[in-house]
Motif scaffolding. Structure first.
Motif, PDB file in Angstrom:
ATOM      1  N   TYR A  11     -18.005-117.896   0.632  1.00  0.00           N
ATOM      2  CA  TYR A  11     -17.409-118.981  -0.043  1.00  0.00           C
ATOM      3  C   TYR A  11     -18.580-120.043  -0.045  1.00  0.00           C
ATOM      4  CZ  TYR A  11     -12.672-117.474   0.856  1.00  0.00           C
ATOM      5  OH  TYR A  11     -11.625-116.505   0.712  1.00  0.00           O
ATOM      6  N   THR A  14     -20.821-120.305   3.125  1.00  0.00           N
ATOM      7  CA  THR A  14     -20.060-120.120   4.350  1.00  0.00           C
ATOM      8  C   THR A  14     -19.894-118.499   4.213  1.00  0.00           C
ATOM      9  OG1 THR A  14     -19.006-121.979   4.297  1.00  0.00           O
ATOM     10  CG2 THR A  14     -18.156-120.398   5.733  1.00  0.00           C
ATOM     11  N   LYS A  15     -20.329-117.683   5.216  1.00  0.00           N
ATOM     12  CA  LYS A  15     -19.963-116.248   5.161  1.00  0.00           C
ATOM     13  C   LYS A  15     -18.786-115.976   5.569  1.00  0.00           C
ATOM     14  CE  LYS A  15     -24.845-115.062   5.522  1.00  0.00           C
ATOM     15  NZ  LYS A  15     -25.083-114.991   3.861  1.00  0.00           N
ATOM     16  N   ALA A  16     -17.836-115.680   4.737  1.00  0.00           N
ATOM     17  CA  ALA A  16     -16.353-115.361   5.104  1.00  0.00           C
ATOM     18  C   ALA A  16     -16.427-113.950   5.940  1.00  0.00           C
ATOM     19  CB  ALA A  16     -15.282-115.570   4.165  1.00  0.00           C
ATOM     20  N   LEU A  17     -17.006-113.093   5.101  1.00  0.00           N
ATOM     21  CA  LEU A  17     -17.150-111.788   5.805  1.00  0.00           C
ATOM     22  C   LEU A  17     -18.415-111.086   5.668  1.00  0.00           C
ATOM     23  CD1 LEU A  17     -14.119-109.270   4.721  1.00  0.00           C
ATOM     24  CD2 LEU A  17     -14.648-110.199   6.910  1.00  0.00           C
ATOM     25  N   GLN A  35      -9.902-114.580  16.002  1.00  0.00           N
ATOM     26  CA  GLN A  35      -9.310-116.080  16.038  1.00  0.00           C
ATOM     27  C   GLN A  35      -9.125-116.659  14.698  1.00  0.00           C
ATOM     28  OE1 GLN A  35     -12.676-117.812  18.393  1.00  0.00           O
ATOM     29  NE2 GLN A  35     -11.408-117.787  20.146  1.00  0.00           N
ATOM     30  N   ASN A  36      -8.720-117.797  14.487  1.00  0.00           N
ATOM     31  CA  ASN A  36      -8.257-118.405  13.184  1.00  0.00           C
ATOM     32  C   ASN A  36      -9.675-118.657  12.386  1.00  0.00           C
ATOM     33  OD1 ASN A  36      -5.593-118.794  13.487  1.00  0.00           O
ATOM     34  ND2 ASN A  36      -5.616-120.707  14.430  1.00  0.00           N
ATOM     35  N   GLY A  37      -9.912-118.251  11.283  1.00  0.00           N
ATOM     36  CA  GLY A  37     -11.016-118.678  10.640  1.00  0.00           C
ATOM     37  C   GLY A  37     -12.077-117.355  10.868  1.00  0.00           C
ATOM     38  N   SER A  38     -11.654-116.242  11.488  1.00  0.00           N
ATOM     39  CA  SER A  38     -12.448-115.078  11.629  1.00  0.00           C
ATOM     40  C   SER A  38     -12.753-114.273  10.342  1.00  0.00           C
ATOM     41  CB  SER A  38     -12.091-114.266  12.882  1.00  0.00           C
ATOM     42  OG  SER A  38     -10.534-113.941  12.502  1.00  0.00           O
ATOM     43  N   GLY A  39     -11.755-114.525   9.598  1.00  0.00           N
ATOM     44  CA  GLY A  39     -11.979-113.633   8.176  1.00  0.00           C
ATOM     45  C   GLY A  39     -10.823-112.822   7.924  1.00  0.00           C
ATOM     46  N   ARG A  45      -7.125-110.634   1.637  1.00  0.00           N
ATOM     47  CA  ARG A  45      -7.342-110.814   0.061  1.00  0.00           C
ATOM     48  C   ARG A  45      -8.183-109.870  -0.726  1.00  0.00           C
ATOM     49  NH1 ARG A  45      -7.376-117.250  -1.493  1.00  0.00           N
ATOM     50  NH2 ARG A  45      -4.864-117.370  -1.127  1.00  0.00           N
ATOM     51  N   PRO A  77       2.828-112.270   2.761  1.00  0.00           N
ATOM     52  CA  PRO A  77       2.069-113.303   3.590  1.00  0.00           C
ATOM     53  C   PRO A  77       2.436-114.057   4.655  1.00  0.00           C
ATOM     54  CG  PRO A  77       3.124-113.963   1.437  1.00  0.00           C
ATOM     55  CD  PRO A  77       3.653-112.635   1.846  1.00  0.00           C
ATOM     56  N   GLN A  79       2.675-117.380   5.253  1.00  0.00           N
ATOM     57  CA  GLN A  79       3.740-118.511   4.699  1.00  0.00           C
ATOM     58  C   GLN A  79       4.782-117.732   4.029  1.00  0.00           C
ATOM     59  OE1 GLN A  79       0.524-120.536   3.284  1.00  0.00           O
ATOM     60  NE2 GLN A  79       0.601-122.234   4.723  1.00  0.00           N
ATOM     61  N   LYS A 204     -16.026-114.477  13.482  1.00  0.00           N
ATOM     62  CA  LYS A 204     -16.611-115.328  12.294  1.00  0.00           C
ATOM     63  C   LYS A 204     -17.431-114.451  11.404  1.00  0.00           C
ATOM     64  CE  LYS A 204     -18.626-119.043  15.081  1.00  0.00           C
ATOM     65  NZ  LYS A 204     -19.701-119.827  15.628  1.00  0.00           N
ATOM     66  N   GLY A 205     -16.176-113.733  10.901  1.00  0.00           N
ATOM     67  CA  GLY A 205     -16.628-112.936   9.554  1.00  0.00           C
ATOM     68  C   GLY A 205     -17.252-111.547  10.023  1.00  0.00           C
TER      69      GLY A 205
ATOM     70  N   ASN B 187       3.715-120.509  -2.351  1.00  0.00           N
ATOM     71  CA  ASN B 187       3.135-119.570  -2.375  1.00  0.00           C
ATOM     72  C   ASN B 187       3.668-118.257  -2.804  1.00  0.00           C
ATOM     73  OD1 ASN B 187       1.309-120.873  -0.036  1.00  0.00           O
ATOM     74  ND2 ASN B 187       3.329-120.713   1.348  1.00  0.00           N
ATOM     75  N   LYS B 398     -11.875-122.107   1.971  1.00  0.00           N
ATOM     76  CA  LYS B 398     -13.391-122.211   2.342  1.00  0.00           C
ATOM     77  C   LYS B 398     -13.231-123.467   3.372  1.00  0.00           C
ATOM     78  CE  LYS B 398     -17.614-123.927   0.844  1.00  0.00           C
ATOM     79  NZ  LYS B 398     -18.572-124.824   0.152  1.00  0.00           N
ATOM     80  N   GLU B 400     -10.563-124.445   5.181  1.00  0.00           N
ATOM     81  CA  GLU B 400      -9.899-124.099   6.468  1.00  0.00           C
ATOM     82  C   GLU B 400     -11.031-123.155   7.333  1.00  0.00           C
ATOM     83  OE1 GLU B 400      -6.456-122.537   5.374  1.00  0.00           O
ATOM     84  OE2 GLU B 400      -5.360-124.646   5.094  1.00  0.00           O
ATOM     85  N   LEU B 401     -11.545-122.192   6.534  1.00  0.00           N
ATOM     86  CA  LEU B 401     -12.504-121.261   7.564  1.00  0.00           C
ATOM     87  C   LEU B 401     -13.350-122.006   8.049  1.00  0.00           C
ATOM     88  CD1 LEU B 401     -12.565-118.089   7.168  1.00  0.00           C
ATOM     89  CD2 LEU B 401     -14.458-118.460   5.663  1.00  0.00           C
ATOM     90  N   PHE B 404     -11.975-123.888  11.082  1.00  0.00           N
ATOM     91  CA  PHE B 404     -11.602-123.360  12.055  1.00  0.00           C
ATOM     92  C   PHE B 404     -13.035-122.966  12.797  1.00  0.00           C
ATOM     93  CE2 PHE B 404      -7.533-122.100   9.921  1.00  0.00           C
ATOM     94  CZ  PHE B 404      -6.795-122.870  10.885  1.00  0.00           C
ATOM     95  N   ARG B 405     -14.060-122.350  12.173  1.00  0.00           N
ATOM     96  CA  ARG B 405     -15.126-122.044  12.932  1.00  0.00           C
ATOM     97  C   ARG B 405     -15.961-123.357  13.505  1.00  0.00           C
ATOM     98  NH1 ARG B 405     -17.684-117.453   8.712  1.00  0.00           N
ATOM     99  NH2 ARG B 405     -15.908-116.117   8.767  1.00  0.00           N
TER     100      ARG B 405
END
Lengths: 292, 411
Positions: A11, A14-17, A35-39, A45, A77, A79, A204-205, B187, B398, B400-401, B404-405
């Motif tokens: 993104y 930012t390296k999401a994966l 953890q949250n934000g790990s990908g 998706r 999903p 949510q 972290k991805g 959603n 992006k 949120e990612l 969080f990180r």
């Protein structure tokens, strides 16, 4: 079969994966942890075709993932994704029709799933009038309505009571036996231990751990000793060991089987100990070992 | 795509709220088509004549009742009236309960001038009257280069229809963008997009917007036809037409719907002009709708949607008033009005206005249509990836990612 080959997704900067590779086979229930934000969501998706990888390949049954694979996937999903003013039946028919199903097939699927998830009574109610747990069941039904081969569930157990967690677990096991591949993310590791057959740990991805759960547990070599005692058993525990409270019991994680046996030996001599057992480590301890 | 369209249309037209609104629409149309009867029933005064009183016998003698009506007045008794005229030493005294607006002042001046002249002529020899008559009459012949395309009544009627369609379509364009926001905020989009591509979803929303306009137009048109047929069977529409004639929209000698149709002389040229006008209007509204749908994909909440749609409405209203200000043959033949009839978005009102007022050469029509279609195509092509990014919440993902990180690093 799902195959990720050196998949990267960014993104912006930012390296999401990062360079993600793994394979998912039929009958597997793959727990995706991190953890949250790990990908985790990015991984889902990408699989669902909502995002395209920046590099690498995603293959479904040997073919590059494309729009024609849409109907093979079912997605729940994290949510709620339902229109609260619609009746359950209407909402499920809509999702079924989007997947190209016939009216009669949708109805028979709804009836079957409603029986299995014990929600037949709510089919004519509006979604907004249902409890959170029941809405979760409808969301799962929506993911399974077209009998998909690959099922992706983002935090499916969140907010469920114990009885419903068991109901969901039974459903997952049944689907797995039917040859489906299930990917699910959850932070409820104890529950995941009961039905996951494989594990992916993201940090972290980066994929820091992946593979068959039993093999990963064996490879880690770690063991757990569970103690139920009134006496001061702490003297026997080395500083490096991980000690954790589990209800009225204490769970001690040690580095290998030899250490576990030694600890078991020592603790068994303590007269204050009521219960003592040695187990393989769980997903939580496995993840802790990777700092994921 | 078919399923998306069917589902959206069903949610728009087959809900309790929608059905209540259709009943309300029927009620409004019924009231309009039977306005004369309703006004009689409730004794409403919809007559545009200004009620006035005078107890001066000279005024009544010199000005017959018909003449008062011609000048837009209705003579009533002094007790009932809120506006009265008296003769005093210096001239005339007008007494009123409320401030008198400029239009009424002008009308009063006109009728009193006539009265004054008649009074003067009455007291003098015939030759003085002849002299004044000669003095007041001049012969003016207009030699104009640009002829008017359609009669004034036809222009008014077509422009009324086009502006009604304009405002109705604006509303439907906003409804479509609200639908995207609802799907996004609930959603639901995430699920839908696992079955169809973002392009399919995007196009389906535009089609839904258009079909909604057509369906609503057909429903409203259907209601109107039924009610007009009922009125025609009842009194050939005489009462209603007489009321309309009071407002000077049609001549007072039209006493039936058939007479109105004959008077309007709806020929091939009128129909072609109307179709072309609607064509430009539809192209423009499609552009507005596409822009609104793309913009709504970036919106996070319904409240935010309002803050986008509000200024958009104001802009469109301003354009409508700008068109009205330029709506004359002279202004549309050169200058700003002429120029804007080629500018996409503006052409949806300016070109129909030109088509109604003056003959427009085919090349100009084609050029304007080409610009409108080109801009629409550009917006569709470049808008699709923006829409995709918006509906998939890529920026949010992006953000949120990263958040969080950063938190994980801090821990």
């Amino acid at each position: 079969m799902i195959e990720f080959k050196n998949v990267c997704k960014n993104y912006g900067k930012t390296k999401a994966l990062k360079d993600c590779s793994w394979m998912g086979m039929s009958h597997e229930i793959i727990g995706v942890c991190g953890q949250n934000g790990s990908g985790k969501t990015t991984l889902f998706r990408l699989l669902l075709g909502l995002l395209q990888p920046d590099s690498g390949e995603i293959r479904i049954n040997g073919e590059i993932r494309s729009a024609k694979h849409h109907s093979l996937f079912g997605y729940m999903p994290e949510q709620r994704s339902l229109l609260s003013d619609l009746k359950v039946n209407e909402q499920l028919h809509y999702f079924g029709k989007l997947k190209g199903m016939e009216h009669s097939t949708i109805q028979s699927q709804i009836d079957r799933l409603a029986d299995e998830l014990e929600i037949h009574h709510a089919l004519n109610n509006t979604i907004g009038s249902l409890s959170k747990g029941n809405q979760q069941k409808i969301q799962l039904m929506a993911a399974l309505i077209h009998d998909p081969h690959y099922i992706i569930l983002d935090e499916p157990l969140t907010g469920l009571d114990y009885a419903n967690v068991k109901l969901f677990q039974d459903q997952f096991t049944k689907l797995s036996k039917a040859g489906k591949t299930i990917l699910l993310s959850s932070h409820q590791y104890d529950y995941m231990d009961d039905f996951c057959t494989s594990l992916i740990v993201l940090k972290k991805g980066e994929m820091v751990l992946s593979g068959n759960l039993d093999q990963l547990k064996d490879l880690s070599g770690k063991c757990c000793v569970t103690v139920n005692s009134d006496s001061c058993w702490m003297d026997h525990v080395k500083e490096a060991d991980i000690v954790e409270e589990c209800g009225n019991k204490i769970k001690i994680t040690v580095e290998n089987r030899t250490q576990a046996k030694r600890l078991l030996n020592m603790l068994s001599k303590d007269s204050g100990i009521k219960e003592l057992e040695m187990n393989r480590i769980g997903i939580k301890e496995l993840i802790r070992g990777t700092n994921g | 795509m078919k399923q998306l369209i069917q589902f959206s249309l069903k949610r728009r037209f087959l809900t309790k709220t929608s059905l209540v609104l259709q009943v309300l629409m029927f009620g409004i149309l019924f009231s309009v088509i039977n306005l004369d009867r309703i006004s009689n029933l409730f004794k409403l005064n919809l007559d545009r004549n200004i009620q006035i009183s005078t107890d001066e016998s000279t005024m009544k003698q010199l000005l017959p009742l018909e003449l008062w009506n011609t000048y837009g007045f209705e003579l009533i008794s002094v007790e009932q009236s809120k506006l009265g005229i008296k003769i005093n030493d210096t001239g005339y005294l007008i007494s009123s309960e409320y401030p008198i607006d400029l239009l009424i002042q002008a009308k009063l001046q006109q009728i009193l001038l006539t009265l004054h002249q008649r009074e003067y002529l009455n007291e003098h020899h015939e030759s003085v009257g002849e002299m004044i008559s000669y003095y007041e009459n001049i012969n003016i012949t207009y030699d104009v280069q640009h002829s008017v395309q359609l009669s004034q009544t036809k222009q008014n009627m077509i422009f009324m229809v086009i502006t009604s369609i304009y405002f109705m379509m604006l509303n439907f364009a906003a409804v479509t963008s609200n639908e995207v926001i609802l799907e996004k905020t609930s959603n639901l989009l995430e699920i839908i997009l696992t079955s169809v591509s973002t392009s399919t979803h995007f196009i389906s929303k535009l089609i839904v917007g258009w079909l909604s306009i057509l369906i609503q137009a057909m429903i409203t048109g259907g209601f109107a036809v039924i009610l007009l047929w009922q009125r025609n069977n009842s009194d050939l529409g005489k009462g209603l037409l007489q009321l309309i004639a009071h407002f000077s929209l049609i001549p007072s000698d039209i006493v039936s719907f058939h007479g109105l149709i004959a008077y309007l002389e709806i020929d091939k040229q009128t129909i072609v002009t109307f179709i072309f006008g609607c064509g430009f209007l539809l192209l423009g509204i499609l552009l507005v709708q596409t822009v609104l749908v793309i913009a709504s994909s970036r919106v996070k909440t319904m409240e935010e949607a309002g803050s986008i749609q509000g200024p958009c409405y104001i802009l469109l209203l301003l354009m409508y008033y700008l068109t009205l200000s330029q709506n004359s043959v002279a202004k549309l033949s050169s200058g700003l009005g002429y120029l804007l009839s080629f500018v996409p978005f503006f052409s949806m009102l300016f070109m129909p206005a030109r088509l109604l007022l003056q003959p427009v050469i085919t090349e100009e029509i084609l050029l304007s249509a080409f610009f409108a279609v080109s801009v629409l195509a550009i917006v569709l092509v470049f808008g699709r990836p923006i829409y995709q990014q918006g509906v998939l919440n890529e920026k949010k993902a992006k953000r949120e990612l990263v958040k969080f990180r950063t938190n994980v690093d801090k821990v």
